[in-house]
Write an enzyme that holds these catalytic residues in place. Structure first.
Site, PDB file in Angstrom:
ATOM      1  N   TYR A 137       0.811  -1.220   0.000  1.00 48.24           N
ATOM      2  CA  TYR A 137       0.000   0.000   0.000  1.00 48.24           C
ATOM      3  C   TYR A 137       0.845   1.271   0.000  1.00 48.24           C
ATOM      4  O   TYR A 137       0.353   2.343  -0.342  1.00 48.24           O
ATOM      5  CB  TYR A 137      -0.935   0.014   1.212  1.00 48.24           C
ATOM      6  CG  TYR A 137      -2.027  -1.034   1.185  1.00 48.24           C
ATOM      7  CD1 TYR A 137      -2.174  -1.888   0.105  1.00 48.24           C
ATOM      8  CD2 TYR A 137      -2.901  -1.177   2.247  1.00 48.24           C
ATOM      9  CE1 TYR A 137      -3.164  -2.859   0.085  1.00 48.24           C
ATOM     10  CE2 TYR A 137      -3.904  -2.143   2.231  1.00 48.24           C
ATOM     11  CZ  TYR A 137      -4.027  -2.985   1.153  1.00 48.24           C
ATOM     12  OH  TYR A 137      -5.009  -3.936   1.132  1.00 48.24           O
TER      13      TYR A 137
ATOM     14  N   ASP B  95      -5.235  -6.671   5.975  1.00 46.18           N
ATOM     15  CA  ASP B  95      -6.440  -6.001   5.521  1.00 46.18           C
ATOM     16  C   ASP B  95      -7.501  -7.034   5.151  1.00 46.18           C
ATOM     17  O   ASP B  95      -8.671  -6.943   5.550  1.00 46.18           O
ATOM     18  CB  ASP B  95      -6.092  -5.122   4.315  1.00 46.18           C
ATOM     19  CG  ASP B  95      -7.217  -4.185   3.912  1.00 46.18           C
ATOM     20  OD1 ASP B  95      -8.262  -4.159   4.591  1.00 46.18           O
ATOM     21  OD2 ASP B  95      -7.049  -3.463   2.911  1.00 46.18           O
TER      22      ASP B  95
ATOM     23  N   ASP C  73      -2.786 -18.138   2.338  1.00 43.47           N
ATOM     24  CA  ASP C  73      -3.923 -18.855   1.761  1.00 43.47           C
ATOM     25  C   ASP C  73      -4.437 -19.921   2.718  1.00 43.47           C
ATOM     26  O   ASP C  73      -5.657 -20.111   2.867  1.00 43.47           O
ATOM     27  CB  ASP C  73      -3.570 -19.455   0.400  1.00 43.47           C
ATOM     28  CG  ASP C  73      -2.177 -20.070   0.349  1.00 43.47           C
ATOM     29  OD1 ASP C  73      -1.454 -20.000   1.359  1.00 43.47           O
ATOM     30  OD2 ASP C  73      -1.812 -20.617  -0.706  1.00 43.47           O
TER      31      ASP C  73
ATOM     32  N   ASP D 184     -10.902  -8.598   7.715  1.00 42.18           N
ATOM     33  CA  ASP D 184     -12.289  -8.507   7.260  1.00 42.18           C
ATOM     34  C   ASP D 184     -12.953  -9.877   7.257  1.00 42.18           C
ATOM     35  O   ASP D 184     -14.135 -10.012   7.607  1.00 42.18           O
ATOM     36  CB  ASP D 184     -12.354  -7.896   5.857  1.00 42.18           C
ATOM     37  CG  ASP D 184     -12.201  -6.385   5.869  1.00 42.18           C
ATOM     38  OD1 ASP D 184     -12.166  -5.813   6.976  1.00 42.18           O
ATOM     39  OD2 ASP D 184     -12.122  -5.776   4.794  1.00 42.18           O
TER      40      ASP D 184
ATOM     41  N   LYS E 106       3.684 -15.206   2.908  1.00 39.86           N
ATOM     42  CA  LYS E 106       3.674 -15.983   1.654  1.00 39.86           C
ATOM     43  C   LYS E 106       5.124 -16.293   1.294  1.00 39.86           C
ATOM     44  O   LYS E 106       5.630 -15.968   0.214  1.00 39.86           O
ATOM     45  CB  LYS E 106       2.978 -15.181   0.546  1.00 39.86           C
ATOM     46  CG  LYS E 106       2.653 -16.003  -0.704  1.00 39.86           C
ATOM     47  CD  LYS E 106       1.645 -17.104  -0.430  1.00 39.86           C
ATOM     48  CE  LYS E 106       1.280 -17.808  -1.759  1.00 39.86           C
ATOM     49  NZ  LYS E 106       0.490 -19.036  -1.511  1.00 39.86           N
TER      50      LYS E 106
END
Length: 382
Positions: free
Chosen positions: A168, A273, A249, A277, A217
């Protein structure tokens, strides 16, 4: 200290047979866009009730950020707004942004869109660690989309997300190469950025069930391999805490297969992020989850985990509980007012136990209430 001497000190207030110092705090209040003004209004109401009961005073400095700042000043966050936030004791935020599909706020460069204000204030205040609890209230078990045999007697986890680095905040650009439009976003992490957020996660774990799940990852990304290396180094300073590594994942799958396994989830900006959620929805509603963004001192920005929900703005149906619980986190983390924070959290539990629900968590046989009434009910139980 002599009781008569205390009487002469400004700010001391009698509470029963003893005296405590009345505390005064300045809060930068950013209502923002969409449902933001409605939910911040209710959080202020609850804070004022706490102030009345426990002898504190909360002063609010209203600050514009997001779409409303664009409409007023042409930018999502002004330098003056950032300075006001820096001079406050903490920041309370509602939500920023609108409908990406048809909003005038998005037909501009990325740095002029509402969410750019949120990124800018996080960077400007050095808020590098986002703390998002994900807790399933017993009275909301019916709203959880997972099967009963999966949630069992509930779950209680905290997601610690690095907030000022990663994809970001990396260099980005869009260009045309050989007649084809091409976009590039850069993911960069330094050892220092990883280490400081890892320390925060392990400190939180020490006060909980002493387990950290570091999510990355590392099978693909160099940034994740550095992440894993630095987190392992930090873990050596916390021998009581169990560290496990999990690919992002797999973590996304495990959150819906067995959320009870998690205590503290530590991860980078974009992964956090998305995962936070997901975690919010398995609690029954994203409208229930609070959030704190902290710097290296006690200063923090407190906001609900959900967005601005422009489709329901002004209808008095938004759930204010996440914002109210964020205000409780402010009392706990920035002001060291644990007793007052407990009072808010207990009031929320009582209201839910009595069957009151906003529309997002409504269930058969419960009593549906609006935004304002939910705030009133919580105040009455403090």
């Amino acid at each position: 200290m002599d009781p008569e001497y205390k009487k002469k000190i400004p700010g001391f207030k009698s509470m029963g047979s003893w005296r405590v110092k009345e505390m005064e705090y300045t809060i930068a209040a950013i209502s923002g866009d969409g449902i933001g003004p409605e939910i911040v209004r209710e959080a202020k109401k609850v804070l004022d009730k706490i102030g009345q009961k426990y002898g504190h005073k909360f002063n609010y400095e209203d600050v514009l950020m997001g779409g409303i700042s664009i409409d007023t000043y042409g930018v999502p966050l002004t330098d003056e707004a950032l300075e006001t936030a820096k001079k406050s004791d903490a920041v309370l935020l509602g939500a920023v942004g609108g409908n990406v599909g048809n909003s005038r706020w998005y037909d501009v460069a990325p740095n002029l869109r509402p969410e750019a204000g949120l990124l800018a204030i996080r960077k400007g205040l050095n808020l590098f660690a986002n703390i998002r609890p994900a807790y399933l209230y017993n009275d909301l078990a019916g709203a959880c989309p997972l099967k009963k045999e999966i949630i069992g007697d509930g779950f209680d986890m905290v997601i610690v997300r690095e907030l000022t680095g990663g994809l970001y905040f990396g260099e980005r650009h869009t260009e045309t190469v050989d007649g084809v439009e091409q976009a590039t976003d850069t993911l960069v992490y330094s050892e220092k950025e990883i280490r400081r957020v890892a320390i925060k996660a392990f400190e939180i774990a020490m006060k909980r069930k002493k387990k950290v799940t570091s999510v990355d990852k590392a099978n693909v990304l160099d940034s994740s391999r550095l992440w894993r290396k630095v987190v392992a180094e930090v873990a050596k300073d916390y021998p009581e805490v169990t560290l496990e590594n999990m690919l992002v994942d797999n973590c996304a799958m495990q959150l819906v297969m067995n959320p009870r396994q998690f205590d503290v989830i530590l991860t980078e900006n974009m992964f956090g992020d998305i995962l936070s959620d997901e975690a919010s929805m398995i609690t029954g509603s994203i409208g229930m989850l609070s959030s704190a963004s902290l710097n290296e001192s006690k200063f923090g920005l407190y906001e609900p985990s959900h967005g601005s929900a422009p489709d329901i703005a002004g209808k008095d149906i938004a759930n204010p509980i996440a914002t109210i619980l964020s205000a409780a986190m402010m009392l706990r983390f920035s002001f060291d007012l644990d007793k007052e924070a407990d009072a808010i959290e207990d009031a929320v539990r009582k209201v839910l136990a009595e069957g009151y629900r906003t529309v997002d968590i409504m269930d058969e046989g419960k009593k549906q209430v609006g935004t304002t009434e939910m705030g009133n009910l919580i105040c009455e139980r403090i």
